[in-house]
Enzyme design. Sequence first.
Site, PDB file in Angstrom:
ATOM      1  N   PHE A 139       0.916  -0.998  -0.128  1.00  0.00           N
ATOM      2  CA  PHE A 139      -0.142  -0.088   0.005  1.00  0.00           C
ATOM      3  C   PHE A 139       0.893   1.183   0.027  1.00  0.00           C
ATOM      4  O   PHE A 139       1.463   1.406   0.833  1.00  0.00           O
ATOM      5  CB  PHE A 139      -0.800   0.178   1.369  1.00  0.00           C
ATOM      6  CG  PHE A 139      -1.864   1.135   1.047  1.00  0.00           C
ATOM      7  CD1 PHE A 139      -3.038   1.065   0.358  1.00  0.00           C
ATOM      8  CD2 PHE A 139      -1.776   2.410   1.793  1.00  0.00           C
ATOM      9  CE1 PHE A 139      -3.877   1.967   0.320  1.00  0.00           C
ATOM     10  CE2 PHE A 139      -2.627   3.418   1.728  1.00  0.00           C
ATOM     11  CZ  PHE A 139      -3.795   3.232   0.946  1.00  0.00           C
ATOM     12  N   ASP A 224       9.344   2.529   1.831  1.00  0.00           N
ATOM     13  CA  ASP A 224       8.034   3.293   2.160  1.00  0.00           C
ATOM     14  C   ASP A 224       7.788   3.172   3.755  1.00  0.00           C
ATOM     15  O   ASP A 224       7.430   2.121   4.078  1.00  0.00           O
ATOM     16  CB  ASP A 224       6.821   2.948   1.547  1.00  0.00           C
ATOM     17  CG  ASP A 224       5.480   3.613   1.863  1.00  0.00           C
ATOM     18  OD1 ASP A 224       5.543   4.218   2.940  1.00  0.00           O
ATOM     19  OD2 ASP A 224       4.547   3.539   1.298  1.00  0.00           O
ATOM     20  N   LYS A 253       2.288   9.638   8.328  1.00  0.00           N
ATOM     21  CA  LYS A 253       1.312   9.354   9.455  1.00  0.00           C
ATOM     22  C   LYS A 253       1.886   9.803  10.865  1.00  0.00           C
ATOM     23  O   LYS A 253       1.529  10.889  11.281  1.00  0.00           O
ATOM     24  CB  LYS A 253       1.250   7.834   9.384  1.00  0.00           C
ATOM     25  CG  LYS A 253       0.536   7.210   8.304  1.00  0.00           C
ATOM     26  CD  LYS A 253      -0.079   5.766   8.665  1.00  0.00           C
ATOM     27  CE  LYS A 253      -1.209   5.688   7.638  1.00  0.00           C
ATOM     28  NZ  LYS A 253      -0.779   5.151   6.541  1.00  0.00           N
TER      29      LYS A 253
HETATM   30  C1  LIG Z   1      -1.072   5.196   4.990  1.00  0.00           C
HETATM   31  C2  LIG Z   1       0.069   4.783   4.238  1.00  0.00           C
HETATM   32  C3  LIG Z   1       0.206   5.619   3.009  1.00  0.00           C
HETATM   33  C4  LIG Z   1      -0.634   6.654   2.374  1.00  0.00           C
HETATM   34  O1  LIG Z   1      -0.743   7.790   3.190  1.00  0.00           O
HETATM   35  P1  LIG Z   1      -1.777   8.854   2.935  1.00  0.00           P
HETATM   36  O2  LIG Z   1      -1.293   9.990   3.942  1.00  0.00           O
HETATM   37  O3  LIG Z   1      -3.010   8.503   3.261  1.00  0.00           O
HETATM   38  O4  LIG Z   1      -1.539   9.432   1.663  1.00  0.00           O
HETATM   39  C5  LIG Z   1       1.372   5.112   2.039  1.00  0.00           C
HETATM   40  N1  LIG Z   1       2.010   4.007   2.523  1.00  0.00           N
HETATM   41  C6  LIG Z   1       1.944   3.535   3.478  1.00  0.00           C
HETATM   42  C7  LIG Z   1       2.936   2.413   3.909  1.00  0.00           C
HETATM   43  C8  LIG Z   1       0.725   3.604   4.451  1.00  0.00           C
HETATM   44  O5  LIG Z   1       0.607   3.186   5.572  1.00  0.00           O
END
Ligand SMILES: *Cc1c(COP(=O)(O)O)cnc(C)c1O
Length: 397
Positions: A139, A224, A253
Amino acid sequence: MNLQEIKQMDETYYMNTFGQRRNVAFDHGKGITLYDTEGNAYTDFFAGIAVNALGYAHPAFVKALQEQAGKLLHTSSLYYIEPQARLAKMIVERSCADRVFLANSGAEANEGAIKLAKIYFYKQGKPERSEIITLTDSFHGRTLTTVAATGQPKYQKPYRPLTPGFVHVPIGDFDALAAAVTDKTAAILLEPIQGESGVHPCGEEYLQKVRALCNEKGIVLIFDEVQTGIGRTGKLFAYEHYGVEPDIFTLAKALGGGVPIGAVCAKQAFCAFEPGDHGSTFGGNPFSSAAGCAVLDIIEREGVVEHAAEVGAYLKEKLCALAKNYPDKIAEVRGVGLMLGVEYKGGLVKAVNDALFARHILCGNTATTLRILPPLIVTKEDVDAFIAALDDVTSNL
Ligand SMILES: *Cc1c(COP(=O)(O)O)cnc(C)c1O
């Protein structure tokens, strides 16, 4: 407004992308406790999807936000911004990165990282090196390009054609990854521990092999760390667990403690952006940057990362002991630090999470896995109460 009034207004005016929300609206919080509009208390073991690392209404955090709000919220990056420069310095001093660009969300940070990997090759006269390999069930966000990066067809289907150039391979399968590399590969983008799809760690050996492959082929390695970063796994950054350093990593986050912010962090050799190549109106504005500085300050001053490691290990031990008592119901416990998942058998997890909610405990779940992501300030006493509730709920399934 009471819950009924809020619901009615929401259902009339707000675009529903969430499906059925939980039947509650929170009004305020303190520590890891949230209070709804009707005055009921809830224990938070999900932290607003791994965002509220310091819990709610942390006094020093609130004070820092109030001070900055009373001075300046926004100026644009046409001018020098002290909190922006300070936050970049703080991230660099605590990580393998040499430079930082600030954005407003995880998706935007990942967009920035993907653009940075592409422009890195473009500026070397190799624009054909533009493909990015990512993992299935990953994700990376909801913008069109990060949806293309995300290895989950359910998020992609309505939006084709997607940004081209993304290739997906299964997590943990190094041979599949190596086989997907071509002379067009620019970067490998992965979460060290996949979050949204149910807490799946890549594993140390795999990550070390990926690092070696990237070194050998001159491929940019992007982590990420939007969810794993800022102490969630018991280290400030998850890559610290594995003896590997990414070339570029992203944060979001927990970095703002609830204030929207994202960060693209890169080693000097990969900082290919020059004036005009990227930008953001809000990115790194005084308010969100001050929030980031305050979060890093407070977690350091209060030893929050070490605390998360200790309480996380305690929680995982208790979850594993609980799982042993229900071998017919629980398949597996996964995760590191305070990023934990409990996989239930036979679709039981939804009933588990619903029963926890009925007891005013907040967690998340995928189709199979209970996602446990408490604020990093959670205590062992909180864990004991949570485990007692989960034990009871699981025994009553
Ligand atoms: C939540 C998340 C995102 C997206 O972040 P947003 O602030 O919702 O755009 C991207 N990568 C990972 C691993 C995430 O957990």
